[in-house]
Each structure stands twice: as C-alpha cells, then as structure tokens.
Design a protein around this motif. Structure first.
Motif, short mmCIF file in Angstrom:
data_model
loop_
_atom_site.label_atom_id
_atom_site.label_comp_id
_atom_site.label_asym_id
_atom_site.label_seq_id
_atom_site.Cartn_x
_atom_site.Cartn_y
_atom_site.Cartn_z
N ASP A 18 0.83 -1.21 0.00
CA ASP A 18 0.00 0.00 0.00
C ASP A 18 0.87 1.26 0.00
OD1 ASP A 18 -2.09 -1.75 0.12
OD2 ASP A 18 -2.77 -1.18 2.12
N ILE A 19 1.96 1.21 0.75
CA ILE A 19 2.89 2.35 0.74
C ILE A 19 3.48 2.51 -0.65
CG2 ILE A 19 4.97 3.36 1.76
CD1 ILE A 19 4.49 1.55 4.21
N GLY A 20 3.81 1.39 -1.29
CA GLY A 20 4.38 1.45 -2.64
C GLY A 20 3.44 2.14 -3.61
N GLY A 21 2.15 1.83 -3.55
CA GLY A 21 1.18 2.48 -4.42
C GLY A 21 1.04 3.96 -4.11
N ALA A 22 1.04 4.30 -2.83
CA ALA A 22 0.92 5.71 -2.43
C ALA A 22 2.13 6.51 -2.87
CB ALA A 22 0.72 5.80 -0.92
N VAL A 23 3.32 5.92 -2.74
CA VAL A 23 4.54 6.61 -3.16
C VAL A 23 4.56 6.80 -4.68
CG1 VAL A 23 7.06 6.38 -3.33
CG2 VAL A 23 5.91 5.94 -1.16
N LEU A 24 4.05 5.80 -5.40
CA LEU A 24 3.96 5.95 -6.87
C LEU A 24 3.10 7.15 -7.22
CD1 LEU A 24 4.48 4.70 -9.72
CD2 LEU A 24 2.31 3.47 -9.42
N ARG A 25 1.95 7.27 -6.56
CA ARG A 25 1.06 8.41 -6.85
C ARG A 25 1.69 9.73 -6.41
NH1 ARG A 25 -2.41 4.36 -5.02
NH2 ARG A 25 -2.53 5.24 -2.92
N MET A 26 2.41 9.72 -5.28
CA MET A 26 3.06 10.93 -4.80
C MET A 26 4.14 11.39 -5.79
SD MET A 26 5.16 11.55 -1.22
CE MET A 26 6.56 10.57 -1.77
N LEU A 27 4.97 10.43 -6.24
CA LEU A 27 6.02 10.77 -7.19
C LEU A 27 5.42 11.30 -8.49
CD1 LEU A 27 9.06 10.72 -7.82
CD2 LEU A 27 8.78 8.34 -8.58
N ALA A 28 4.32 10.70 -8.93
CA ALA A 28 3.67 11.17 -10.15
C ALA A 28 3.10 12.57 -9.97
CB ALA A 28 2.57 10.19 -10.55
N ALA A 29 2.54 12.84 -8.80
CA ALA A 29 1.93 14.15 -8.55
C ALA A 29 2.97 15.26 -8.62
CB ALA A 29 1.24 14.16 -7.19
N THR A 30 4.19 14.98 -8.21
CA THR A 30 5.24 16.00 -8.27
C THR A 30 5.63 16.33 -9.70
OG1 THR A 30 7.10 14.43 -8.16
CG2 THR A 30 6.17 15.20 -6.06
N ARG A 31 5.19 15.50 -10.65
CA ARG A 31 5.54 15.71 -12.06
C ARG A 31 4.29 15.93 -12.90
NH1 ARG A 31 10.69 11.67 -13.06
NH2 ARG A 31 11.56 11.83 -10.96
N ASP A 32 3.16 16.20 -12.22
CA ASP A 32 1.89 16.44 -12.92
C ASP A 32 1.49 15.26 -13.80
OD1 ASP A 32 1.49 18.99 -11.80
OD2 ASP A 32 2.83 19.89 -13.28
N ILE A 33 1.72 14.05 -13.30
CA ILE A 33 1.33 12.83 -13.99
C ILE A 33 0.22 12.16 -13.19
CG2 ILE A 33 2.10 10.51 -14.67
CD1 ILE A 33 4.91 11.71 -15.05
N THR A 34 -0.78 11.65 -13.85
CA THR A 34 -1.87 10.95 -13.19
C THR A 34 -1.67 9.45 -13.30
OG1 THR A 34 -3.44 12.73 -13.68
CG2 THR A 34 -4.37 10.57 -13.14
N ILE A 35 -1.77 8.76 -12.16
CA ILE A 35 -1.63 7.30 -12.13
C ILE A 35 -3.02 6.68 -12.22
CG2 ILE A 35 -0.90 5.32 -10.74
CD1 ILE A 35 1.40 6.95 -11.88
N SER A 36 -3.22 5.83 -13.22
CA SER A 36 -4.51 5.16 -13.39
C SER A 36 -4.54 3.86 -12.58
CB SER A 36 -4.74 4.84 -14.87
OG SER A 36 -3.82 3.85 -15.30
N ASP A 37 -5.73 3.31 -12.44
CA ASP A 37 -5.85 2.01 -11.78
C ASP A 37 -5.06 0.95 -12.54
OD1 ASP A 37 -7.50 3.13 -9.89
OD2 ASP A 37 -9.37 2.41 -10.80
N ALA A 38 -5.02 1.06 -13.85
CA ALA A 38 -4.28 0.10 -14.67
C ALA A 38 -2.78 0.22 -14.41
CB ALA A 38 -4.58 0.32 -16.15
N ASP A 39 -2.29 1.45 -14.23
CA ASP A 39 -0.88 1.65 -13.90
C ASP A 39 -0.53 0.97 -12.58
OD1 ASP A 39 -0.44 3.26 -16.15
OD2 ASP A 39 -0.95 5.09 -15.05
N ALA A 40 -1.36 1.19 -11.57
CA ALA A 40 -1.11 0.61 -10.25
C ALA A 40 -1.17 -0.91 -10.31
CB ALA A 40 -2.12 1.15 -9.25
N ALA A 41 -2.11 -1.45 -11.07
CA ALA A 41 -2.23 -2.90 -11.19
C ALA A 41 -1.02 -3.50 -11.91
CB ALA A 41 -3.51 -3.26 -11.95
N GLU A 42 -0.53 -2.80 -12.92
CA GLU A 42 0.65 -3.26 -13.64
C GLU A 42 1.86 -3.34 -12.71
OE1 GLU A 42 3.71 -1.60 -17.04
OE2 GLU A 42 1.57 -1.11 -17.25
N LEU A 43 2.04 -2.31 -11.88
CA LEU A 43 3.16 -2.32 -10.94
C LEU A 43 3.02 -3.48 -9.95
CD1 LEU A 43 5.69 -1.14 -9.70
CD2 LEU A 43 4.24 0.45 -8.40
N THR A 44 1.82 -3.68 -9.44
CA THR A 44 1.59 -4.77 -8.49
C THR A 44 1.91 -6.13 -9.12
OG1 THR A 44 -0.13 -3.54 -7.33
CG2 THR A 44 -0.15 -5.93 -7.08
#
Length: 232
Positions: free
Chosen positions: A60-86
């Motif tokens: 869960d931390i890994g997914g949150a950090v992915l979204r945080m890192l993306a937010a700093t670069r104005d990138i939106t993480i989709s559910d598909a992106d998160a599922a691919e990483l998992t």
C-alpha cells in the motif's frame, strides 16, 4: 569449526531482480532514475510510518509513493498503472546466481528463511513464481509484528520464533539499512553489493561482503563447513 548460523534472507532486490519492474516506470515517467527514486521513497516512508507508530502494508505504501512521485511531475496514475506495478512486483525473477547459491547452502545443511517487509501473500507469490519457495524452511513477514524493518522488534521477533540466540542468525541483504538493523539486534550480517548498493563506513559493519549471492554462499560455506551434508 564455528557454529553454522541460521541464514535469513531479505527478498526484494536481494534475491529478486528489482529491474523487472523498470518498464512500468519507464512508460509512466520516461525517466531512468524514477525506479530507484520510487524505491528509495518507499523505504523512507515505510520507516517514517514505523517510527511514528503507524503500520501500513508495504504494498500500500508502494502504491501511495507511486502516486506521490507522479503528482510531483503532474502525472496521473490510473488504476491500470497501479495494477501493472503490483503484477510486475509479484513476478520479479531471481537474480541469475540465486537459485544455485541457495541450493548449495541447502546442500551444506544451512537452514534458510526469508524476512521481508512484504505482506505474506505477496511474498508467497513472489517466491513461488521465482521457483524458490521450496528452498526455504519458513517465510517471515513484518505484517505479524506490524512494523517495518529495520525496527528492532522485527529482528527480535524472528529470533524468538526460531528459539535461538540472535547471534546464531545471519541476515543476508543488499541494503545497508537492513544490515544495520539486524546487527544492532545482535545478528550476524552479510551485504550483497547489488547495483546501486555499497557499504557505509559508519555504524555496524557486515560480517560478510560479496558482489553476489555466490560470493556470500562461498564465504559462509568456507567459514562454517566445507563438506556436503556436513553436520559439524
């Protein structure tokens, strides 16, 4: 001959190749540094939460950090992106030398275990897909004690569960923060110098250092018995 230690392995990056998830980061961020930055933040925030007395599962931390890192670069993480990483995280292959090195340690009567920040179900899938699950006597997950490595409670819990003195256990990891934690808890430690990892010349130092798991296995076998099936 010194007493043969119980050998406990970190999993992510130590046994399994973290670069297997790089394609996801390359696609989302188009930045070769993004993967390592994400993993460094994942470790940082897992430890910050632990120090604060808050437990959140590592994935869960890994997914949150992915979204945080993306937010700093104005990138939106989709559910598909998160599922691919998992999916990629659960299917990381072992480093090339790992299966044979683990088998050699088994052949020399070392008892092998894993200790990971991953939830049990994630760790189980990882080791099963990597073809390594049968090489370990038991898998330990920090979920049981609800704090992440390198919290002292984690290492003390494993020693208690194994009913041995902490000095009878050797942690094998490629992360200095993990070897520091284990050494502070009284364990022996071995540092694998995976890419991007190196010794730190302050704090507790590893008992063994090697470029890969073959090198660590060689040192353990040389120091603690050189015969197959040797029980001295």
């Amino acid at each position: 001959m010194p007493e043969r230690p119980i050998v406990v392995f970190d999993v992510n990056e130590t046994l399994l190749d973290l670069d297997a998830i790089r394609p996801t980061f390359d696609r989302i961020f188009d930045d070769p540094a993004a993967l390592r930055l994400w993993f460094a933040h994942l470790i940082t925030y897992s430890q910050a939460l632990t120090l604060s007395g808050v437990y959140v599962p590592f994935t869960d931390i890994g997914g949150a950090v992915l979204r945080m890192l993306a937010a700093t670069r104005d990138i939106t993480i989709s559910d598909a992106d998160a599922a691919e990483l998992t999916d990629r995280f659960a299917a990381m292959p072992p480093h090339p030398e790992v299966p044979a090195a683990l088998q050699r340690l088994n052949d020399h009567d070392f008892r092998l275990f894993t200790l990971t920040n991953n939830p049990p179900e994630t760790s189980g899938r990882q080791l099963e897909r990597a073809g390594l699950s049968d090489l370990f006597e038991r898998r330990f997950s920090v979920e049981t004690v609800r704090c992440h490595k390198p919290a002292p409670k984690v290492y003390h819990w494993v020693a208690d569960a194994l009913e041995v003195d902490p000095g009878a256990i050797c942690l094998v990891a490629c992360h200095v923060w993990d070897t520091i934690g284990a050494a502070a808890a009284g364990w022996q430690t071995a540092l694998v110098l995976r890419e991007g990892n190196a010794p730190l010349d302050v704090g507790p130092q590893p008992d063994y250092i090697g470029q890969d798991l073959d090198a660590i296995a060689n040192q353990l076998i040389e120091r603690h018995g050189d015969g197959e099936g040797d029980n001295t």
